[in-house]
Design an enzyme around this catalytic site. Sequence first.
Site, PDB file in Angstrom:
ATOM      1  CG  ASP A 442      45.034   1.611  68.769  1.00  0.00           C
ATOM      2  OD1 ASP A 442      45.091   0.083  69.625  1.00  0.00           O
ATOM      3  OD2 ASP A 442      43.493   2.000  68.554  1.00  0.00           O
ATOM      4  CG  ASP A 506      38.278  -1.373  69.561  1.00  0.00           C
ATOM      5  OD1 ASP A 506      38.661  -0.475  70.113  1.00  0.00           O
ATOM      6  OD2 ASP A 506      38.662  -2.102  67.864  1.00  0.00           O
TER       7      ASP A 506
HETATM    8  C1  GLA Z   1      41.711   0.865  67.210  1.00  0.00           C
HETATM    9  C2  GLA Z   1      40.947   0.700  68.505  1.00  0.00           C
HETATM   10  C3  GLA Z   1      39.479   1.884  68.424  1.00  0.00           C
HETATM   11  C4  GLA Z   1      40.162   2.992  66.939  1.00  0.00           C
HETATM   12  C5  GLA Z   1      40.347   2.282  65.852  1.00  0.00           C
HETATM   13  C6  GLA Z   1      41.840   3.493  64.594  1.00  0.00           C
HETATM   14  O1  GLA Z   1      40.726  -0.227  66.960  1.00  0.00           O
HETATM   15  O2  GLA Z   1      40.971   0.227  69.749  1.00  0.00           O
HETATM   16  O3  GLA Z   1      39.257   2.488  69.184  1.00  0.00           O
HETATM   17  O4  GLA Z   1      40.929   3.541  67.778  1.00  0.00           O
HETATM   18  O5  GLA Z   1      42.134   2.153  66.339  1.00  0.00           O
HETATM   19  O6  GLA Z   1      42.067   2.912  64.007  1.00  0.00           O
END
Ligand code: GLA
Length: 700
Positions: A442, A506
Site C-alpha cells: 500500500d 477502496d
Molecule cells: C488502504 C487500502 C485498503 C486497506 C487499508 C488498510 O486504504 O486501500 O484496501 O488495505 O489501506 O489500512
Amino acid sequence: MTSKYLSIASGNNQLVLANHFGSVQVLHWGAKLSPDEQFDPSWLGQVRAENDSDITGPFGLWRENSRGHTGRPSLIAHRAGLDFSPKFAVVEFSQTEERILVVGNDESAQLEIRSEFVSVGQGLFRVAQKVTNLGEGDLVINDFDCWLPLPVRAVESMDFGGKWGKERQPQRRDIQFGLWLREGREGRPGFDHSVAKLAMTRNTDFQTGEVWALGIEFSGNPKYGIEKTPTGATSIMAGTLLLPGEIILGHGESFEAPTALAGYSSEGLDGITSVFHEWIRARQDHPTKIRPRPLTLNVWEAVYFDHRRDKLDQLAEIAAEIGVERLVLDDGWFGARRDDKRGLGDWFVSSDAWPDGLNPFIEKVNSLGMEFGLWFEGEMVNADSDLYRAHPDWILHVGDRVPPEGRNQQVLDFTNQEAFDFILESVSKVLKDHNIAYIKWDHNRILVDPAHQNRPSVISQTKAIYRMFDLLRERFPGLEIESCSSGGGRIDLGMVHHAQRFWTSDMTEALERQQIQRYTQMAIPPEMLGTHISSFTSHQTARSLHLNFRGITALFGHAGIEWDVTQATTEERTQLKQWADYYKRNREFMHSGRYVRFAQPDDALFISGVIAHDRSAAILAYVAERTIDASTAPSFVIPGLDLGRLYHVRAAFPTGVPHHAKLQPWTQGVTMSGSALANVGLVAPLIAPESGFIIEISAA
Ligand code: GLA
C-alpha cells in the site's frame, strides 16, 4: 544520414518521420499506410500564413523556440539563465529494423538530444528521450517531455478526474486554442491519473472513431497536455513533472525522461483499449502466462484491525468452502498496529495480536488449499513507531520542517540507502519466515516536501520502489505484488512492469465500481485489476445492493471477496460458490479476449464484457444501474461478431436472477447469426435497477 524518410509500424499504427528543412518532422502518426507509399515533403502542409510576417514552421520534433515555434518546447532548460534556447542540428537520423533514432546537437548551447522511437508491437511505439549536457556549467532541466503532433481531425480529448473512492472519472473536452495541461504533484500518479491521455475524432465512442493515445511508463508525478497553437497545429504531450532543481546535469551527465507509449486505433475507445491490453499481455512475465488468476479473499472489510484468530479461522474455512484460492491478511498484523495511528515501519509480527505468530494461521490457510497473502505499506512510517523513534530523519522532508501528517503517517526517504535497506531486510525477513505467495503493498498518503537531503526526489523515490519490488521478486521467486495506494492511486504503465495486480479502488460498492472499472480498464487489462464482492450494505456508501449485482460487477477482473462471509446466509454462500465456479470456469477466457463496452441509448443500461479474438464466443454483462425511462425493456444489439456465423445465445445468472425479472424466452437459449445480433438484436428482460445478468454467446 541515409534517407529523408524513416518509417516504423506497430499493428495498425504507423509513424513516419521526415528529415526536411533542417529538422526532423513527424510526417504521419496514425493508420498504417500502403507499403509502397511515396512520401513527399509537401505532405507537411501548412508552411504559409495569411500574414507573411508569421513564422509558421514546420518546426521539428523538439519544438524549439529558436525555429519560431511559439508553443511549449519539448526541452526547457538553462545554464544559470544562459543557453535557454537551443537549436538542434540533426546529426543522426537512422533506423535499425523497428527502431528510429534521431539525434540533435547544439554546438553553441553544448547540448545533445536523442529521441528513439521503437515499435513494441500490438499497435504501440515507445518513445525514449535523453538529453546530455556537453558543456561546462550545470544544466537545469525544467521540462523534458514527449510531444507528438495530431492531425487536425483530432478535435476532442479525454482524460480523467478522480478522488479517493471515485477513481478515473472521464472528462471529454473539445480541443481549443491554448494549452490544456494536467500536472500531478502527489508523488504518485493519483486517483485522477490518465493512464493514457487520449485525443479523438469528433463523436468517438466505444466502437467508432480514431483515437491517438499517449501514456508514460512512470509512477511519479505525471504530466499530460494537449496544445493547439495559433497556427492551428495541435499536439499531445506526456512526461513527468520535474520539481524545481530536481534534474541538474553536470558536464557529461544525461537525463533520460520516462518513456512514453504512443498508440493509435481507428476502432474507437475499445480499439485503443485493446492495443494497450494486448501489449501488456504479450509481455513474457504477464501474470496469466504463469497461471490463471486465483480467486482471492481479502479480510480487510471483514475484520479491519480486529485480528482474532477464531474469527479469521472461521473466515478461512468458509472461504475455502466457497472456493477461494488465496486469502490475504490486511493491515494490523505487525508492530503496535492496532489502529491506523501507530506501528507503520515496524515490520515484525505483533505478539499482542498474534501470540503464536502468523505461521499456525498460514498453515491452516494452506491446509484448506489456499495460498496466503500479507499486507505491507513499506514506504510509510507512523510517528508512533520504533522506526520513527530511532530514525526521525529517515522521512522525506525539507530542512527541519516535518511535513503535515496524512493518515497519521509520513513517507520514508527511499533514496536514503539505509532506510531502503532496512525496509527491504525487514520485509524480506517476514517473507523468509512465512509461506507468503503474495503481498499487497500500500501507499496511503501523498508526498509533501519530497526531498532527499533537501533536494527534490520524486524521481529517485519512484525508481526506488521499482527496485524494491524487483528485489523482493528476485529474492522470492513467484511472489506476486499488488500495487495499492488508498485504492487506485498508483495504477500506471510504469507499475505494470513491477506489480502483477492493482487494487482498483477502496470503493467496493458495485454501482460506483461499474464506472471506476469501466475506465480503469481503458489501458489496464481486467486480470490485473482487483474486483471484489463486498457486503450487502456498502461500508463506503451505505447503499445496499443484492448479491446478483455485486457478483456480476466483480466478475470481470481479478475477482475476489472483501466481505465478512461468516455473516453471509447459507443461500448467499451457495450463490458465492456458484459465482466462484463460474469465475474459475471462464477466467481464462475473460482474461484474454477483447474487452468491449456497449453504451445503451437509455444510459441506465450498459453492456460490457469480453469477445474472443477469433469471435467464436463472448461473455457480456448486462446491467441496469438505474430504472429505465420506458415502461418496457428496450432491445440491444451486439456488434463485433462474425456477421455470417451462427451463434447460440443465452443468459446466465451466476449470482442469482435479478429481482422483479421478467425474463424473455431467448434467455433459455436462441440461435442467431452475428448479423442478426448486430442489426436486429434481442429484447432485454426487464430487470430491477441495480441488477444484471450475463449474456453468453458461443459459435454454433
Ligand atoms: C488502504 C487500502 C485498503 C486497506 C487499508 C488498510 O486504504 O486501500 O484496501 O488495505 O489501506 O489500512
